[in-house]
Design a protein around this motif. Structure first.
Motif, short mmCIF file in Angstrom:
data_model
loop_
_atom_site.label_atom_id
_atom_site.label_comp_id
_atom_site.label_asym_id
_atom_site.label_seq_id
_atom_site.Cartn_x
_atom_site.Cartn_y
_atom_site.Cartn_z
N MET A 153 0.78 -1.20 0.05
CA MET A 153 -0.16 0.11 -0.10
C MET A 153 0.98 1.29 -0.03
O MET A 153 0.35 2.39 -0.40
N VAL A 154 2.03 1.18 0.33
CA VAL A 154 2.95 2.42 0.68
C VAL A 154 4.15 2.39 -0.40
O VAL A 154 5.04 1.53 -0.28
N PRO A 155 3.87 3.30 -1.50
CA PRO A 155 4.86 3.43 -2.50
C PRO A 155 6.45 3.65 -2.09
O PRO A 155 6.36 4.38 -1.00
N GLY A 156 7.49 3.00 -2.67
CA GLY A 156 8.50 3.52 -2.31
C GLY A 156 9.00 4.80 -2.46
O GLY A 156 9.87 5.32 -1.70
N ALA A 157 8.47 5.54 -3.40
CA ALA A 157 8.51 7.12 -3.47
C ALA A 157 8.27 7.80 -2.18
O ALA A 157 8.41 8.79 -1.93
N TYR A 158 7.58 7.30 -1.17
CA TYR A 158 7.14 8.09 0.15
C TYR A 158 8.54 8.42 0.75
O TYR A 158 8.32 9.43 1.53
N GLY A 159 9.69 7.74 0.53
CA GLY A 159 10.91 8.25 1.29
C GLY A 159 11.09 9.43 0.57
O GLY A 159 11.68 10.28 1.41
N ALA A 160 11.11 9.49 -0.50
CA ALA A 160 11.45 10.89 -1.24
C ALA A 160 10.54 12.01 -0.74
O ALA A 160 11.13 13.13 -0.57
N LEU A 161 9.31 11.44 -0.55
CA LEU A 161 8.47 12.73 0.02
C LEU A 161 8.80 13.29 1.31
O LEU A 161 8.69 14.39 1.61
N ALA A 162 9.03 12.29 2.22
CA ALA A 162 9.67 12.37 3.62
C ALA A 162 10.74 13.18 3.59
O ALA A 162 10.97 14.43 4.20
N GLU A 163 11.85 13.12 2.72
CA GLU A 163 12.98 13.86 2.41
C GLU A 163 12.62 15.32 2.08
O GLU A 163 13.31 16.29 2.54
N PHE A 164 11.78 15.50 1.01
CA PHE A 164 11.32 16.76 0.44
C PHE A 164 10.77 17.61 1.82
O PHE A 164 11.10 18.67 1.89
N ALA A 165 9.68 16.98 2.35
CA ALA A 165 9.16 17.67 3.57
C ALA A 165 10.26 18.15 4.71
O ALA A 165 10.18 19.17 5.08
N GLY A 166 11.02 17.44 4.81
CA GLY A 166 12.17 17.70 5.74
C GLY A 166 12.78 18.73 5.45
O GLY A 166 13.24 19.74 6.31
N ARG A 167 13.20 18.95 4.02
CA ARG A 167 14.07 20.14 3.48
C ARG A 167 13.39 21.41 3.59
O ARG A 167 13.86 22.45 3.99
N TYR A 168 11.98 21.50 3.54
CA TYR A 168 10.94 22.53 3.50
C TYR A 168 10.64 22.81 5.03
O TYR A 168 9.79 23.73 5.12
N ARG A 169 10.66 22.21 6.03
CA ARG A 169 10.14 22.17 7.29
C ARG A 169 10.32 23.58 7.81
O ARG A 169 9.50 24.21 8.34
N ASP A 170 11.42 24.02 7.90
CA ASP A 170 11.70 25.35 8.45
C ASP A 170 11.26 26.43 7.54
O ASP A 170 10.86 27.60 8.01
N ARG A 171 11.50 26.16 6.24
CA ARG A 171 10.82 27.33 5.27
C ARG A 171 9.36 27.52 5.39
O ARG A 171 8.88 28.75 5.59
N VAL A 172 8.66 26.46 5.83
CA VAL A 172 7.04 26.51 5.95
C VAL A 172 6.76 26.85 7.23
O VAL A 172 6.06 27.84 7.37
#
Length: 460
Positions: A146-165
């Motif tokens: 049920m959980v695509p492998g690309a979810y890891g990339a999504l989590a990395e992306f969110a981490g990079r933008y966390r402070d910006r948001v």
């Protein structure tokens, strides 16, 4: 909850593994993937384990276990086939206040290894609290699909933008709503499709107009009669998004536990002649919370539009132009009937069914009893426990036979469900003796006769 799920950071941490066989090798793989500085204590180890240690810079201490092997370590795993050795490792580790896992011996563990779905940095852990590792692994396989492998990339992306948001949206609630929309929208799809540059452009566009994320919404959710498995997918999904949950006494604890851990919970339950929060105040509270920009779930037992006063609640929301959704639930009448093995309609017994309330707003039971006399119609009374003597009396006075079958289903669809059966002339005495508690539901009609034959299959 027998274990608290936590995540250890083991990068460069000194960890000792006692035992080097097949089981020990499996644990070593996990520990080395987590970056542990691993020492293996064992007279012999598998060829695979020897290769893993060489690849990751681990140490093989070719010796029998002694208590000094635990000194200056942060985590201990025992994977030997010797129960006495494992017990000694457990005793030594707990004396040193070290977390210890003894493989296949939950009684000797201060922590256990879950089954893991690895979408690094997104990690999903599934545990059966040591009761059934096979079941946990089966569930892991389902989640893997049920959980695509690309979810890891999504989590990395969110981490990079966390402070910006966080800088752009300093308030916690609107910031969380923003991220929820990002994770469920086009930005997430772009990241998982490998188009991160486009995802960054879209995210910046959304940050440029953050006011739109301050709009709240109300979800009027039918929680069903009690069994959490009867919740709809939509109900469960929206419950997970709520900032605030308003719930009543008919909502079971397992259903309430499906809400987010950090969601505020407000009890607005009502009993007969005892309203914790008057209905007009509940209506206004829904409006006020939504105008604060919050996602509000009004969780109601059964179905919101079947004796649930859902219509009254959304009237005020509509007047104030507050966005809302209504999610239907399995009404108590259907749930109680199915779980007690009493079909509401049956070719040989009843060709129609009528739902009625067991008391009105003023506490009376002023119903049109002349309409309730058909022998081929099943009657279902909600909230009728207190008024049961009146219900039975009036049905008989207006023409129903005194030997008409009747059933009371107490706490329907839950583990505490109980079914009491009798006739219109005997049920009051049975209730006085058995003392059922609300919530109960009453079913009247010859379909009740099917309970004894069908309850073993569909009932509790």
């Amino acid at each position: 909850m027998q274990y608290l799920p936590v995540c250890f950071r083991l990068k460069d941490a000194p960890v000792v593994l006692v035992g080097g066989g097949t089981v020990g090798t499996r644990k070593a793989r996990l520990l080395l993937r987590a970056g542990a500085n691993l020492t293996v204590v064992a007279p012999e180890i598998s060829d695979e384990l020897e290769g893993l240690l060489a690849e990751h810079g681990g140490i093989w201490q070719r010796a029998e276990y002694t208590e000094t092997d635990l000194h200056h370590k942060r985590l201990v795993v025992a994977a030997t086939p010797n129960r006495a050795v494992n017990e000694q490792i457990h005793a030594d580790a707990t004396a040193l206040n070290l977390p210890v896992n003894v493989v296949d011996s939950p009684d000797l563990c201060t922590f256990i290894f879950p089954s893991i779905v690895d979408r690094d940095p997104l990690i999903i852990a599934i545990s059966s609290s040591g009761r059934s590792p096979v079941l946990a692994r089966q569930l892991r396989r389902k989640i893997e699909a049920m959980v695509p492998g690309a979810y890891g990339a999504l989590a990395e992306f969110a981490g990079r933008y966390r402070d910006r948001v966080k800088q752009a949206i300093p308030e916690e609630t609107p910031r969380r709503l923003f991220w929820e929309q990002v994770m469920e929208g086009t930005v997430a799809e772009q990241v998982m499709g490998g188009r991160e540059s486009r995802a960054e452009e879209l995210l910046e566009e959304q940050l440029a107009n953050t006011e739109a994320h301050y709009v709240g919404e109300v979800y009027l959710i039918g929680a069903g009669p009690g069994d959490p498995d009867l919740m709809t997918f939509k109900a469960a999904r929206l419950l997970q998004t709520a900032d605030v949950v308003l719930y009543d006494r008919l909502v079971s604890e397992p259903i309430l536990e499906m809400a987010r851990r950090d969601a505020e919970r407000i009890y607005v339950g009502k009993r007969r002649d005892d309203h914790a929060v008057p209905q007009n105040e509940i209506n206004q509270l829904l409006v006020d919370l939504a105008k604060e920009g919050k996602r509000v779930v009004r969780l109601k037992g059964g179905d919101p539009f079947v004796f649930g006063r859902g219509g009254e609640e959304i009237e005020l929301l509509a007047q104030h132009q507050v966005p809302f959704q209504v999610v239907p639930g399995i009404t108590a009448g259907n749930g109680a009937a199915c779980y007690s093995g009493i079909p509401l309609t049956h070719r040989d017994h009843a060709q129609s069914v009528r739902f009625a309330t067991g008391h009105l707003r003023d506490g009376s039971i002023n119903l049109d009893w002349e309409q309730f006399q058909s022998e081929t119609e099943t009657l279902v009374f909600y909230m009728g426990l207190v008024g049961l003597p009146v219900i039975c009396e009036q049905l008989v006075v207006h023409g129903r036979r005194a030997d008409t079958p009747i059933a009371l289903i107490e706490r329907a669809t839950t583990k505490e469900q109980r079914v009491l059966t009798g006739t219109l002339s005997t049920i009051v005495e049975i209730v006085e003796r058995e003392k059922p508690r609300a919530p109960t539901l009453i079913i009247v009609g010859s379909v009740v006769l099917l309970h004894d034959d069908l309850a073993w299959f569909g009932g509790r």
